[in-house]
Motif scaffolding. Structure first.
Motif, PDB file in Angstrom:
ATOM      1  N   ALA A  13      15.540   6.154  -4.741  1.00 39.26           N
ATOM      2  CA  ALA A  13      14.904   7.150  -3.874  1.00 39.26           C
ATOM      3  C   ALA A  13      15.706   8.444  -3.847  1.00 39.26           C
ATOM      4  N   ARG A  14      17.019   8.305  -3.752  1.00 47.48           N
ATOM      5  CA  ARG A  14      17.850   9.512  -3.733  1.00 47.48           C
ATOM      6  C   ARG A  14      17.811  10.260  -5.071  1.00 47.48           C
ATOM      7  N   VAL A  15      17.743   9.521  -6.158  1.00 40.64           N
ATOM      8  CA  VAL A  15      17.697  10.159  -7.479  1.00 40.64           C
ATOM      9  C   VAL A  15      16.392  10.937  -7.653  1.00 40.64           C
ATOM     10  N   VAL A  16      15.272  10.345  -7.229  1.00 38.23           N
ATOM     11  CA  VAL A  16      13.992  11.047  -7.338  1.00 38.23           C
ATOM     12  C   VAL A  16      13.967  12.270  -6.429  1.00 38.23           C
ATOM     13  N   ASN A  17      14.535  12.142  -5.239  1.00 39.51           N
ATOM     14  CA  ASN A  17      14.633  13.313  -4.363  1.00 39.51           C
ATOM     15  C   ASN A  17      15.474  14.414  -5.012  1.00 39.51           C
ATOM     16  N   ALA A  18      16.553  14.022  -5.659  1.00 40.42           N
ATOM     17  CA  ALA A  18      17.380  15.012  -6.358  1.00 40.42           C
ATOM     18  C   ALA A  18      16.601  15.685  -7.485  1.00 40.42           C
ATOM     19  N   GLY A  19      15.802  14.906  -8.220  1.00 38.75           N
ATOM     20  CA  GLY A  19      14.976  15.490  -9.268  1.00 38.75           C
ATOM     21  C   GLY A  19      13.965  16.488  -8.727  1.00 38.75           C
ATOM     22  N   ASN A  22       0.826  -1.203   0.000  1.00 37.50           N
ATOM     23  CA  ASN A  22       0.000   0.000   0.000  1.00 37.50           C
ATOM     24  C   ASN A  22       0.862   1.256   0.000  1.00 37.50           C
ATOM     25  N   ARG A  23       1.934   1.229   0.771  1.00 39.07           N
ATOM     26  CA  ARG A  23       2.817   2.394   0.805  1.00 39.07           C
ATOM     27  C   ARG A  23       3.530   2.590  -0.532  1.00 39.07           C
ATOM     28  N   ALA A  24       3.873   1.498  -1.182  1.00 40.66           N
ATOM     29  CA  ALA A  24       4.507   1.613  -2.500  1.00 40.66           C
ATOM     30  C   ALA A  24       3.542   2.201  -3.525  1.00 40.66           C
ATOM     31  N   MET A  25       2.270   1.809  -3.451  1.00 41.76           N
ATOM     32  CA  MET A  25       1.276   2.394  -4.357  1.00 41.76           C
ATOM     33  C   MET A  25       1.096   3.882  -4.087  1.00 41.76           C
ATOM     34  N   LEU A  26       1.078   4.258  -2.797  1.00 39.78           N
ATOM     35  CA  LEU A  26       0.967   5.679  -2.462  1.00 39.78           C
ATOM     36  C   LEU A  26       2.171   6.462  -2.970  1.00 39.78           C
ATOM     37  N   ALA A  27       3.365   5.884  -2.816  1.00 45.19           N
ATOM     38  CA  ALA A  27       4.573   6.553  -3.315  1.00 45.19           C
ATOM     39  C   ALA A  27       4.536   6.690  -4.828  1.00 45.19           C
ATOM     40  N   ALA A  28       4.056   5.656  -5.514  1.00 41.98           N
ATOM     41  CA  ALA A  28       3.977   5.732  -6.978  1.00 41.98           C
ATOM     42  C   ALA A  28       2.972   6.798  -7.427  1.00 41.98           C
ATOM     43  N   CYS A  29       1.840   6.902  -6.722  1.00 44.42           N
ATOM     44  CA  CYS A  29       0.853   7.933  -7.078  1.00 44.42           C
ATOM     45  C   CYS A  29       1.414   9.331  -6.856  1.00 44.42           C
ATOM     46  N   LEU A  30       2.087   9.539  -5.721  1.00 51.08           N
ATOM     47  CA  LEU A  30       2.696  10.848  -5.472  1.00 51.08           C
ATOM     48  C   LEU A  30       3.766  11.166  -6.506  1.00 51.08           C
ATOM     49  N   GLU A  31       4.533  10.148  -6.875  1.00 49.86           N
ATOM     50  CA  GLU A  31       5.586  10.366  -7.874  1.00 49.86           C
ATOM     51  C   GLU A  31       4.995  10.753  -9.220  1.00 49.86           C
ATOM     52  N   ALA A  61      14.922   8.697 -14.655  1.00 55.87           N
ATOM     53  CA  ALA A  61      15.931   7.661 -14.410  1.00 55.87           C
ATOM     54  C   ALA A  61      15.710   6.959 -13.074  1.00 55.87           C
ATOM     55  N   GLY A  62      15.189   7.669 -12.074  1.00 53.39           N
ATOM     56  CA  GLY A  62      14.964   7.058 -10.768  1.00 53.39           C
ATOM     57  C   GLY A  62      13.536   6.684 -10.478  1.00 53.39           C
ATOM     58  N   ALA A  63      12.642   6.795 -11.460  1.00 55.11           N
ATOM     59  CA  ALA A  63      11.236   6.498 -11.227  1.00 55.11           C
ATOM     60  C   ALA A  63      11.023   4.997 -11.058  1.00 55.11           C
ATOM     61  N   GLN A  64       9.896   4.640 -10.426  1.00 48.77           N
ATOM     62  CA  GLN A  64       9.580   3.228 -10.202  1.00 48.77           C
ATOM     63  C   GLN A  64       9.186   2.514 -11.484  1.00 48.77           C
ATOM     64  N   CYS A  65       8.728   3.263 -12.487  1.00 46.98           N
ATOM     65  CA  CYS A  65       8.299   2.635 -13.736  1.00 46.98           C
ATOM     66  C   CYS A  65       9.463   2.344 -14.678  1.00 46.98           C
ATOM     67  N   CYS A 104       8.630  14.159  -1.320  1.00 42.02           N
ATOM     68  CA  CYS A 104       7.879  13.429  -0.291  1.00 42.02           C
ATOM     69  C   CYS A 104       7.504  12.020  -0.731  1.00 42.02           C
ATOM     70  N   SER A 105       7.555  11.726  -2.035  1.00 41.13           N
ATOM     71  CA  SER A 105       7.104  10.417  -2.514  1.00 41.13           C
ATOM     72  C   SER A 105       8.001   9.287  -2.046  1.00 41.13           C
ATOM     73  N   PHE A 106       9.299   9.549  -1.832  1.00 40.29           N
ATOM     74  CA  PHE A 106      10.223   8.509  -1.409  1.00 40.29           C
ATOM     75  C   PHE A 106      10.718   8.753   0.014  1.00 40.29           C
ATOM     76  N   SER A 107       9.938   9.497   0.805  1.00 38.19           N
ATOM     77  CA  SER A 107      10.314   9.687   2.200  1.00 38.19           C
ATOM     78  C   SER A 107       9.981   8.437   2.999  1.00 38.19           C
ATOM     79  N   GLN A 108      10.553   8.305   4.190  1.00 36.97           N
ATOM     80  CA  GLN A 108      10.355   7.113   5.009  1.00 36.97           C
ATOM     81  C   GLN A 108       8.933   7.034   5.525  1.00 36.97           C
ATOM     82  N   GLY A 109       8.276   8.213   5.717  1.00 42.27           N
ATOM     83  CA  GLY A 109       6.910   8.192   6.202  1.00 42.27           C
ATOM     84  C   GLY A 109       5.936   7.616   5.196  1.00 42.27           C
ATOM     85  N   VAL A 110       6.218   7.823   3.898  1.00 46.50           N
ATOM     86  CA  VAL A 110       5.323   7.295   2.869  1.00 46.50           C
ATOM     87  C   VAL A 110       5.655   5.854   2.540  1.00 46.50           C
TER      88      VAL A 110
END
Length: 280
Positions: free
Chosen positions: A180-186, A63-72, A165-169, A248-254
């Motif tokens: 996660a770090r690459v998406v945060n950098a983006g 569920n958290r992975a789906m939420l992260a993917a939606c936010l991304e 390059a860092g997306a889940q898809c 926020c999509s790849f934060s530990q809370g999500v």
């Protein structure tokens, strides 16, 4: 007579011994059945206990992975839209528009001043544009706006490349931590792109408002805020919001902690051996 009595007593003793044997056999069978049922119940309890943490370890991270993917996805869509609006605002000539005040009520033509050209629109619908002849002849705010809007557009393209390059898809990067770090950098790069375009927009709007309320400036030279500045502000809002969602999509809370992988539980049969299905 005595012999008959002895025979009868012997038969009675044999019958009593057979009864006691049958009773002891029934009790042992009952005890064995109870033990077997307890063992089976213990096996099922062990199976359920071993299955519960597996459910806990798989349902919540999914569920958290789906939420992260939606936010991304949402953040990336907002950022791409913002970058496109930045490019549109950079090319439009409507940064400054003629202000119709006092005696300057001339509706026959409208003057647009942009970063690259100035246009005159006639009331008949004809439009004539002229590119600025010299860059050094431009005002300081126009020169800064040119440079920062181009930098913002280029930074937006770089941020798109980094985020994809860092997306889940995508499978460009295998390690989840690095992704996660690459998406945060983006996301951070998109926020920087929004700040780059925000500076010339606010500077240009401030100069327009100051000149409009300055009595020393003639009415024919006064301008109003054009549509390109409003488009740039909308692009800035989208870039800042989308970049924040990507961060926020790849934060530990999500995402939560990384899922724990449990080893398959080995059940013990009634004979004391491991179940053979685990060795297939």
């Amino acid at each position: 007579m005595a012999a008959q009595q002895q025979r009868q007593s012997g038969r009675r003793i044999n019958e009593a011994s057979e009864r006691t044997h049958s009773v002891s056999r029934g009790e042992t069978e009952r005890a064995q059945s109870i033990n077997t049922s307890q063992l089976r119940g213990g096996d099922t309890n062990e199976k359920t206990r071993s299955f519960i943490p597996q459910l806990r370890s798989t349902s919540t991270p999914k569920n958290r992975a789906m939420l992260a993917a939606c936010l991304e996805f949402l953040g990336l869509a907002l950022c791409v839209t913002g970058s496109l609006l930045v490019m549109v605002a950079c090319g439009l000539p409507m940064w400054k528009v003629t202000a119709f005040i006092d005696s300057n009520i001339v509706v026959a033509q409208t003057i647009w001043d942009g970063l690259w050209m100035s246009c005159v629109v006639q009331s008949t619908g004809q439009m004539q544009c002229k590119v600025h002849d010299s860059v050094l002849a431009l005002t300081q705010d126009l020169q800064t706006a040119r440079a920062l809007t181009i930098i913002s557009a280029v930074v937006g393209v770089v941020a798109l490349t980094v985020t994809v390059a860092g997306a889940q898809c995508t499978n460009c990067i295998k390690d989840e931590t690095v992704k996660a770090r690459v998406v945060n950098a983006g996301g951070v790069i998109y926020i920087i792109s929004g700040l780059f375009v925000l500076v010339p927009l606010c500077w240009m709007a401030n100069n327009i408002i100051v000149d409009f309320h300055n009595p020393q400036v003639p009415p024919s030279k006064k301008r109003e805020i054009g549509a390109a500045i409003y488009i740039g502000w909308a692009a800035t809002a989208l870039l800042l919001l989308g970049g924040t969602l990507l961060c926020c999509s790849f934060s530990q809370g999500v995402r939560g902690a990384y899922p724990i992988k449990y080893a398959p539980t080995k059940t013990i049969t009634s004979n004391g051996d491991f179940d053979k299905k685990h060795y297939v």
